[in-house]
Design a protein around this motif. Structure first.
Motif, PDB file in Angstrom:
ATOM      1  N   VAL A   1      25.678  12.685  41.239  1.00  0.00           N
ATOM      2  CA  VAL A   1      24.306  12.852  41.072  1.00  0.00           C
ATOM      3  C   VAL A   1      24.002  13.831  39.826  1.00  0.00           C
ATOM      4  O   VAL A   1      23.450  13.927  39.013  1.00  0.00           O
ATOM      5  CB  VAL A   1      23.473  13.075  42.263  1.00  0.00           C
ATOM      6  CG1 VAL A   1      21.864  13.297  41.690  1.00  0.00           C
ATOM      7  CG2 VAL A   1      23.440  11.856  43.307  1.00  0.00           C
TER       8      VAL A   1
ATOM      9  N   ALA B   1      25.525   8.153  46.332  1.00  0.00           N
ATOM     10  CA  ALA B   1      25.343   9.278  47.301  1.00  0.00           C
ATOM     11  C   ALA B   1      24.753   8.642  48.593  1.00  0.00           C
ATOM     12  O   ALA B   1      24.987   9.193  49.693  1.00  0.00           O
ATOM     13  CB  ALA B   1      24.149  10.158  46.663  1.00  0.00           C
ATOM     14  N   ASP B   2      23.920   7.544  48.596  1.00  0.00           N
ATOM     15  CA  ASP B   2      23.335   7.053  49.640  1.00  0.00           C
ATOM     16  C   ASP B   2      24.466   6.511  50.458  1.00  0.00           C
ATOM     17  O   ASP B   2      24.354   6.507  51.739  1.00  0.00           O
ATOM     18  CB  ASP B   2      22.269   6.072  49.353  1.00  0.00           C
ATOM     19  CG  ASP B   2      21.088   6.877  48.677  1.00  0.00           C
ATOM     20  OD1 ASP B   2      20.849   7.899  49.067  1.00  0.00           O
ATOM     21  OD2 ASP B   2      20.337   5.984  48.087  1.00  0.00           O
TER      22      ASP B   2
ATOM     23  N   GLY C   1      24.716   7.309  40.577  1.00  0.00           N
ATOM     24  CA  GLY C   1      24.870   8.449  41.553  1.00  0.00           C
ATOM     25  C   GLY C   1      24.163   8.483  42.789  1.00  0.00           C
ATOM     26  O   GLY C   1      24.659   8.622  43.806  1.00  0.00           O
ATOM     27  N   VAL C   2      22.975   7.916  42.539  1.00  0.00           N
ATOM     28  CA  VAL C   2      21.949   7.935  43.537  1.00  0.00           C
ATOM     29  C   VAL C   2      22.482   6.935  44.914  1.00  0.00           C
ATOM     30  O   VAL C   2      22.498   7.044  45.882  1.00  0.00           O
ATOM     31  CB  VAL C   2      20.404   7.589  43.135  1.00  0.00           C
ATOM     32  CG1 VAL C   2      19.630   7.429  44.403  1.00  0.00           C
ATOM     33  CG2 VAL C   2      20.002   8.706  42.401  1.00  0.00           C
ATOM     34  N   TRP C   3      22.808   5.689  44.163  1.00  0.00           N
ATOM     35  CA  TRP C   3      23.378   4.631  45.003  1.00  0.00           C
ATOM     36  C   TRP C   3      24.755   4.962  45.841  1.00  0.00           C
ATOM     37  O   TRP C   3      24.784   4.918  47.029  1.00  0.00           O
ATOM     38  CB  TRP C   3      23.829   3.518  44.146  1.00  0.00           C
ATOM     39  CG  TRP C   3      24.251   2.301  45.051  1.00  0.00           C
ATOM     40  CD1 TRP C   3      23.564   1.519  45.723  1.00  0.00           C
ATOM     41  CD2 TRP C   3      25.549   1.973  45.250  1.00  0.00           C
ATOM     42  NE1 TRP C   3      24.508   0.412  46.333  1.00  0.00           N
ATOM     43  CE2 TRP C   3      25.605   0.853  46.036  1.00  0.00           C
ATOM     44  CE3 TRP C   3      26.830   2.367  44.835  1.00  0.00           C
ATOM     45  CZ2 TRP C   3      26.863   0.294  46.537  1.00  0.00           C
ATOM     46  CZ3 TRP C   3      27.962   2.011  45.157  1.00  0.00           C
ATOM     47  CH2 TRP C   3      27.972   0.864  45.978  1.00  0.00           C
TER      48      TRP C   3
ATOM     49  N   ASN D   1      22.635   8.257  36.631  1.00  0.00           N
ATOM     50  CA  ASN D   1      21.681   8.745  37.745  1.00  0.00           C
ATOM     51  C   ASN D   1      21.616   7.516  38.676  1.00  0.00           C
ATOM     52  O   ASN D   1      21.465   7.683  40.007  1.00  0.00           O
ATOM     53  CB  ASN D   1      20.451   8.988  37.014  1.00  0.00           C
ATOM     54  CG  ASN D   1      20.176  10.287  36.501  1.00  0.00           C
ATOM     55  OD1 ASN D   1      21.237  11.361  36.859  1.00  0.00           O
ATOM     56  ND2 ASN D   1      19.290  10.631  35.741  1.00  0.00           N
TER      57      ASN D   1
ATOM     58  N   TYR E   1      27.185  13.905  45.901  1.00  0.00           N
ATOM     59  CA  TYR E   1      26.321  14.996  45.294  1.00  0.00           C
ATOM     60  C   TYR E   1      26.701  15.285  43.730  1.00  0.00           C
ATOM     61  O   TYR E   1      25.922  15.386  43.138  1.00  0.00           O
ATOM     62  CB  TYR E   1      26.115  15.964  46.106  1.00  0.00           C
ATOM     63  CG  TYR E   1      25.042  17.259  45.755  1.00  0.00           C
ATOM     64  CD1 TYR E   1      23.790  16.862  45.439  1.00  0.00           C
ATOM     65  CD2 TYR E   1      25.481  18.578  45.272  1.00  0.00           C
ATOM     66  CE1 TYR E   1      22.908  17.758  45.316  1.00  0.00           C
ATOM     67  CE2 TYR E   1      24.566  19.149  44.758  1.00  0.00           C
ATOM     68  CZ  TYR E   1      23.316  18.945  44.751  1.00  0.00           C
ATOM     69  OH  TYR E   1      22.373  20.030  44.495  1.00  0.00           O
TER      70      TYR E   1
END
Length: 291
Positions: free
Chosen positions: A217, A284-285, A280-282, A277, A214
């Motif tokens: 992100v 976080a998933d 970060g999204v990758w 971004n 998190y």
């Protein structure tokens, strides 16, 4: 007497072999974004060796010069090399978001874990405080703190760290509630282990993957917030090479038809934010799925 009939053994059906577990391939966009971020970090770390000029070297005879052999990205109104300033400014633009997120994580994780563990009136109090801070515009809250303690990068980092605290606290509380309901927590309680020890040694470390994902992100948003404060004159002060301040200083040159002084640092901000971004999204998933 008839001889018994011999039957040929029937062939057993072939058992399909289990396919080997393959590691999921990283998307091409994530690899490109991660490679770009690595280059930015290396350029910031070795800026004194890579930059062709000193970031504060003024040459009025080369004012607003376009791209060329002497100045690859041109110069600003004071004749300062834009490439050198962007490379040196990457240090402040990357380290400051890390510091404010570290402050926000320290306070937010503590409050979120405390609210999830204690429950009752403690949870209610923390939730009401975070709700009040959410209702108060974050930028206005930061500006009020800067108005009291003065402008500067240190004040901006502290103010934004406090502004990000309720966001991190709410997220930590949500994942801590799910983690607290797991059987191993009750097992440690039965053994007579105290709540503070359970949280410090087991609960908070098990939240690490989700919280770190998190925060990755949030890094791009934190970088953009600091650049906005510097652009408004509340963050970094001259002669700093902070990217947000460079955009503000290069704005006057746009009227004269020179776009590079504002476009070069603005493009750097946009590229780094988009890359963070994507990564970060990758991340976080992936971290969330492994939790």
């Amino acid at each position: 007497m008839t001889s018994p009939t011999l039957t040929a053994p029937q062939a057993q059906p072939a058992v399909p072999s289990r396919p080997l577990a393959l590691r999921p391939r990283r998307p091409v966009g994530v690899l490109i974004a991660a490679g770009f971020l690595v280059l930015v970090v290396l350029a910031a770390a070795f800026a004194p060796l890579v930059a062709p000029y000193a970031p504060d070297a003024i040459d009025l005879s080369a004012s607003l010069v376009g791209t060329g052999g002497d100045h690859l990205l041109g110069t600003d109104a004071s004749g300062q090399d834009l490439l050198s300033r962007v490379l040196h400014g990457a240090r402040t633009s990357l380290i400051a978001p890390l510091l404010l997120l570290a402050l926000g994580a320290l306070l937010g994780v503590t409050l979120g874990t405390l609210a999830a563990w204690r429950g009752g009136w403690v949870d209610t109090l923390v939730s009401r405080i975070t709700d009040v801070m959410y209702a108060f515009p974050g930028l206005l809250f930061v500006v009020l703190i800067i108005a009291v303690f003065g402008a500067g990068m240190t004040t901006s980092v502290l103010a934004l760290g406090l502004a990000y605290t309720p966001t991190i606290a709410k997220y930590t509380r949500s994942v801590a509630l799910a983690e607290r309901a797991k059987p191993y927590i009750d097992a440690y309680r039965v053994q007579g282990m105290g709540g503070a020890r359970i949280c410090a040694r087991y609960l908070v470390p098990n939240l690490g993957r989700s919280v770190v994902g998190y925060l990755v992100v949030l890094f791009g948003e934190a970088l953009m917030s600091l650049a906005t404060l510097s652009y408004l004159g509340f963050g970094a002060q001259p002669p700093s090479s902070d990217w947000g301040l460079m955009v503000q200083e290069g704005q006057a040159a746009v009227v004269q038809g020179a776009l590079l002084p504002a476009m070069v640092p603005g493009t750097a901000i946009a590229a780094v934010v988009v890359a963070f971004n994507i990564v970060g999204v990758w991340a976080a998933d992936r971290l969330g799925s492994r939790r």
